[in-house]
Structure formats: C-alpha cells, structure tokens
Design an enzyme around this catalytic site. Structure first.
Site, PDB file in Angstrom:
ATOM      1  N   ASN A   1     -70.669 -12.783   8.421  1.00  0.00           N
ATOM      2  CA  ASN A   1     -69.335 -12.202   8.421  1.00  0.00           C
ATOM      3  C   ASN A   1     -68.326 -13.288   8.782  1.00  0.00           C
ATOM      4  O   ASN A   1     -68.619 -14.156   9.607  1.00  0.00           O
ATOM      5  CB  ASN A   1     -69.231 -11.064   9.449  1.00  0.00           C
TER       6      ASN A   1
ATOM      7  N   ARG B   1     -74.896  -7.734   4.505  1.00  0.00           N
ATOM      8  CA  ARG B   1     -75.653  -8.974   4.744  1.00  0.00           C
ATOM      9  C   ARG B   1     -77.153  -8.715   4.626  1.00  0.00           C
ATOM     10  O   ARG B   1     -77.881  -9.512   4.040  1.00  0.00           O
ATOM     11  CB  ARG B   1     -75.314  -9.578   6.106  1.00  0.00           C
TER      12      ARG B   1
END
Length: 98
Positions: free
Chosen positions: A45, A27
C-alpha cells in the site's frame, strides 16, 4: 510453475494501481496471481491510497499479471493502472505483501 533462476531476458514490471484497492484483499489477491505465474516481487500500500506492485520474470508472464490487475475481477475496484517496465534486478525471492 516452478521458480527458475533469473534469466537475462527477464523484466521488471512496476505497476501503480489506483481505486478502491486498500483494505479489500487486493495485495493478497495480487500475490496469489503472481505466485501462480511463477513471478517474484511484492505488493504494498502507498500513502496516497494506491497499491504498488513490483514483479520480475518473463515478459509474457508479467504481461499476464498486468492483464489480471486490469481485468475488473480483482477485489475492490480498480480505476487505473500505470505501468513501468525495466530490466530485472534479480534480487527478489518469492512474492510478498509488504
């Protein structure tokens, strides 16, 4: 690149990335690429082990982010990326990790 106001021709890319992509800096890496391209959005997520990426901006810049996600040069290991395209909503500022 500088941030520009949402243009009528901007798009919204939603990509679901499957593989070893959680807990490996994926990320954070995605955020860096998106900011370099001047895109707005987020990466988070999901409960099933994927990372969901939402990015808005010019189509060519979103295509470049998608290419980066599929490049094989990401943290972890990407098995597959599923994409969905739509019109930009224009409600995103910056690019954040959720």
């Amino acid at each position: 690149m500088t941030d520009s106001p949402n243009r009528a021709d901007d798009v919204r890319l939603t990509a679901w990335v499957r593989g070893d992509v959680q807990g490996v800096g994926f990320r954070w890496w995605t955020r860096g690429r998106a900011l370099e391209l001047g895109l707005s959005g987020w990466a988070r997520n999901t409960a099933d082990g994927r990372v969901e990426v939402v990015a808005e901006g010019a189509r060519d810049l979103c295509d470049r982010l998608l290419g980066a996600l599929r490049s094989g040069r990401t943290p972890g290991a990407v098995d597959a990326v599923v994409e969905q395209w739509g019109l930009a909503k224009g409600n995103l500022t910056g690019f954040v990790e959720r």
